[in-house]
Design an enzyme around this catalytic site. Structure first.
Site, PDB file in Angstrom:
ATOM      1  N   PRO A  23      19.723  31.301  16.138  1.00 50.30           N
ATOM      2  CA  PRO A  23      21.015  31.335  16.839  1.00 50.30           C
ATOM      3  C   PRO A  23      22.115  30.610  16.072  1.00 50.30           C
ATOM      4  O   PRO A  23      23.303  30.801  16.349  1.00 50.30           O
ATOM      5  CB  PRO A  23      20.721  30.625  18.168  1.00 50.30           C
ATOM      6  CG  PRO A  23      19.252  30.699  18.337  1.00 50.30           C
ATOM      7  CD  PRO A  23      18.667  30.675  16.959  1.00 50.30           C
ATOM      8  N   GLU A  81      10.802  25.331  19.461  1.00 50.48           N
ATOM      9  CA  GLU A  81      12.088  24.668  19.270  1.00 50.48           C
ATOM     10  C   GLU A  81      12.684  24.954  17.892  1.00 50.48           C
ATOM     11  O   GLU A  81      13.688  24.362  17.503  1.00 50.48           O
ATOM     12  CB  GLU A  81      11.941  23.149  19.464  1.00 50.48           C
ATOM     13  CG  GLU A  81      11.637  22.738  20.890  1.00 50.48           C
ATOM     14  CD  GLU A  81      12.683  23.251  21.867  1.00 50.48           C
ATOM     15  OE1 GLU A  81      13.881  22.988  21.649  1.00 50.48           O
ATOM     16  OE2 GLU A  81      12.299  23.923  22.842  1.00 50.48           O
ATOM     17  N   ARG A 118      18.571  52.343   8.391  1.00 50.86           N
ATOM     18  CA  ARG A 118      19.410  53.520   8.628  1.00 50.86           C
ATOM     19  C   ARG A 118      20.387  53.779   7.488  1.00 50.86           C
ATOM     20  O   ARG A 118      20.869  54.896   7.313  1.00 50.86           O
ATOM     21  CB  ARG A 118      20.183  53.369   9.944  1.00 50.86           C
ATOM     22  CG  ARG A 118      19.322  53.327  11.190  1.00 50.86           C
ATOM     23  CD  ARG A 118      20.170  53.079  12.434  1.00 50.86           C
ATOM     24  NE  ARG A 118      21.141  54.148  12.641  1.00 50.86           N
ATOM     25  CZ  ARG A 118      20.880  55.294  13.254  1.00 50.86           C
ATOM     26  NH1 ARG A 118      19.664  55.521  13.721  1.00 50.86           N
ATOM     27  NH2 ARG A 118      21.827  56.204  13.409  1.00 50.86           N
ATOM     28  N   ASP A 168      28.033  56.658  13.166  1.00 56.72           N
ATOM     29  CA  ASP A 168      27.602  55.684  14.162  1.00 56.72           C
ATOM     30  C   ASP A 168      28.765  54.781  14.564  1.00 56.72           C
ATOM     31  O   ASP A 168      29.749  54.645  13.839  1.00 56.72           O
ATOM     32  CB  ASP A 168      26.484  54.801  13.588  1.00 56.72           C
ATOM     33  CG  ASP A 168      25.172  55.549  13.448  1.00 56.72           C
ATOM     34  OD1 ASP A 168      25.017  56.585  14.109  1.00 56.72           O
ATOM     35  OD2 ASP A 168      24.314  55.086  12.666  1.00 56.72           O
TER      36      ASP A 168
END
Length: 246
Positions: free
Chosen positions: A87, A114, A152, A167
């Site tokens: 994150p 963690e 892709r 896309d």
């Protein structure tokens, strides 16, 4: 391209990649997939890969040795890029997907609990990547998002590489509305322009729909697009038309 995924749950990665476009890309040797389990590099009989954090606190932290050894067991190509799914990383987007697709090898580190011992982050020269401002149980889902998206952009992964050009985000806008048979269903009809066969007008209509939809749903993308200096003549014309309507 070769994907090496360092994960405590290799089955999750392998199972997803055994379906649909990913499966076809693997069978056609467009991509290679290798999973490495850090538990295979542990030294205790319980195969521990985590321990309690120094300084106290809740949860468990992933240990250095199993991940260092797992990483070192992988044969590296000259342009190999290690990626830590976290994150705390730079947010993944279409531009990053395209850039990473130019590499020959990506090594993806999937965290759990963690997170990683900080020395793993410091020593392995990793690119830290996040798929969004939310927390997941582990790095396997984010790594699959990267593998799927990046693949892709590689010639041979899709039926036609041009499919990726239309896309969402490929030109900085959301995708235009799509329709297929039947022409009318429950009183809802396919727009006449799409049945006209006039490819120039269809292209213009689709671009306008992209702009309108992006303005409505992602004003941040619309604003960024409207400030670009490299817009084509058609994009400038349709953008001015949309700006006059909204």
């Amino acid at each position: 391209m070769r994907f090496d995924v360092i994960t405590l749950f290799p089955e999750l990665i392998e199972q997803y990649c055994s379906f649909s476009i990913m499966s076809r890309a693997l069978k056609n040797n467009v991509i290679e997939l290798n999973t490495v389990n850090p538990r295979d590099f542990t030294v205790d009989k319980h195969r521990h890969v985590d321990d309690t954090p120094y300084g106290g606190g809740v949860g468990m932290v992933l240990m250095c040795e199993p991940f260092f050894k797992a990483y070192e067991s992988i044969e590296k190509m000259p342009d190999a890029q290690a990626i830590m799914l976290t994150p705390q990383g730079k947010k993944f987007d279409h531009g990053m997907s395209v850039e990473l697709s130019k590499k020959s090898q990506l090594i993806l580190l999937c965290g759990h609990y963690e997170g990683f011992d900080e020395r793993i982050r410091q020593s392995l020269d990793v690119l830290e990547v996040s798929i969004g401002d939310f927390v997941l149980t582990g790095g396997e889902l984010p790594s699959l998002c990267l593998i799927d998206s990046i693949s892709r952009n590689i010639e041979g992964a899709l039926g036609k590489i041009e499919s990726a050009d239309y896309d969402s985000f490929s030109n900085g806008l959301l995708e235009y509305p799509q329709y297929t048979r039947p022409v009318e269903y429950r009183g809802m009809r396919v727009p006449d322009i799409l049945l006209s066969g006039h490819h120039g007008e269809i292209e213009k209509w689709r671009l306008k729909q992209q702009l309108l939809r992006t303005h409505q749903r992602r004003p941040d993308l619309f604003e960024r697009f409207s400030k670009r200096a490299d817009l084509t003549k058609l994009e400038k014309k349709v953008l001015d038309e949309v700006l006059g309507e909204i």
